[in-house]
Design an enzyme around this catalytic site. Structure first.
Site, PDB file in Angstrom:
ATOM      1  N   LYS A 224       6.814   6.302  23.813  1.00 32.52           N
ATOM      2  CA  LYS A 224       7.444   6.290  25.141  1.00 32.52           C
ATOM      3  C   LYS A 224       7.269   4.930  25.812  1.00 32.52           C
ATOM      4  O   LYS A 224       8.197   4.399  26.419  1.00 32.52           O
ATOM      5  CB  LYS A 224       6.886   7.420  26.012  1.00 32.52           C
TER       6      LYS A 224
ATOM      7  N   HIS B   8      15.337  22.095  21.879  1.00 29.21           N
ATOM      8  CA  HIS B   8      14.401  21.067  21.417  1.00 29.21           C
ATOM      9  C   HIS B   8      14.506  20.898  19.906  1.00 29.21           C
ATOM     10  O   HIS B   8      14.468  19.796  19.375  1.00 29.21           O
ATOM     11  CB  HIS B   8      12.983  21.496  21.819  1.00 29.21           C
TER      12      HIS B   8
ATOM     13  N   SER C  89       3.253   9.915  20.689  1.00 30.98           N
ATOM     14  CA  SER C  89       4.315  10.049  21.704  1.00 30.98           C
ATOM     15  C   SER C  89       4.097   9.070  22.858  1.00 30.98           C
ATOM     16  O   SER C  89       5.057   8.525  23.410  1.00 30.98           O
ATOM     17  CB  SER C  89       4.368  11.448  22.290  1.00 30.98           C
TER      18      SER C  89
ATOM     19  N   GLU D   8       2.596  16.076  35.174  1.00 29.47           N
ATOM     20  CA  GLU D   8       3.962  16.597  35.262  1.00 29.47           C
ATOM     21  C   GLU D   8       3.902  18.120  35.182  1.00 29.47           C
ATOM     22  O   GLU D   8       3.323  18.670  34.232  1.00 29.47           O
ATOM     23  CB  GLU D   8       4.834  16.071  34.120  1.00 29.47           C
TER      24      GLU D   8
END
Ligand code: 0O2
Length: 235
Positions: A83, A185, A79, A169
């Site tokens: 990203k 999701h 991921s 985050e």
């Protein structure tokens, strides 16, 4: 031939590595990468501890818990890779630190919306924390109905040779918002769903119901609390 999920993700991973203009870059940089991941893990621990301290104080003072549960995760290497590529950056340890805000993620699940704001506020005001960004998708939900409060925090971690600020985050949601987000999701990652548009519309409706439900439940809690306070005063 049908590939199993595992084979599919392995094939995907290999494909992504082949597409990289610097193949093997992650391997070359493995040590600093592993070291950086350790630092993100430490930052998660710091933020979790801060939240647990607030929880302990709350339950002592007000006899209730401001959150139901905390779920933390480190973004997977794949991921991270995807990203950075999506944002147009090459995959290096420096770029991970520089351009990604959500490698370390903490999700705080609360019962009521006002607990979300109270907790987020208490955390943001701590003097060793810097708030880098705040997105309020509860007051301004995404068009699909997504609701949560997102904070990007910079928190210090204390290593043997240095004190370092690491970004984490933190997503705050109610139980109902979390339920909604996990279902949505699934829709996001399912391709070729026949009635995808109808499902998306229904999900948006559910999100509106959830908003009404969350605030109604909060109102009921307030009435119960006020009734309790009245009884205590009368005692
Ligand atoms: P994952 O798999 O959860 O890690 P930025 O990080 O600011 O560059 P972005 O995507 O604009 O990128 O940030 P934003 O909007 O704050 O969203 C970050 C995360 O919030 C997402 O991470 C999701 O976890 C969650 N999120 C945001 N929008 C939605 C949504 O519409 N539905 C659901 N279910 N979750 C959402 P990732 O990296 O997309 O995914």
């Amino acid at each position: 031939m049908e590939l199993t999920k595992r084979e599919e993700s392995e094939a995907q991973r290999r494909q992504v590595m082949m597409l990289d203009d610097k193949p093997g870059v992650l391997l070359e940089e493995a040590k600093p990468f592993i070291n950086l991941m350790m630092q993100y893990k430490c930052a998660i621990m710091e933020v979790e501890t801060k939240l647990k301290v607030l929880d302990a104080e709350f339950s002592q003072e007000y006899n209730r818990n401001p959150f139901e549960s905390i779920k933390s995760r480190l973004k997977s290497p794949l991921s991270i890779y995807e990203k950075l590529r999506k944002k147009g950056y090459s995959v290096t340890v420096n770029n991970i630190e520089r351009y990604l805000n959500d490698v370390a993620g903490v999700r705080v699940i609360c019962s009521f919306p006002d607990d979300i704001y109270r907790l987020a506020d208490l955390l943001s005001r701590q003097d060793d924390i810097e708030v880098i960004n705040r997105k309020d998708y509860i007051k301004n939900p995404k068009p699909n109905g997504y609701r949560s409060l997102h904070l990007i925090l910079s928190t210090p971690i204390f290593l043997s040779r240095e004190k370092k600020y690491i970004r984490v985050e933190v997503q705050f949601r109610t139980i109902a918002m979390d339920f909604w987000a996990s279902l949505e999701h699934k829709l996001k990652y399912k391709k070729n769903i026949e009635d995808g548009e109808a499902i998306a519309r229904e999900l948006k409706n559910c999100s509106d119901f959830i908003e009404a439900l969350d605030y109604q439940m909060q109102g009921i809690r307030d009435r119960i609390d006020n009734a309790e306070a009245g009884t205590e005063e009368g005692d």
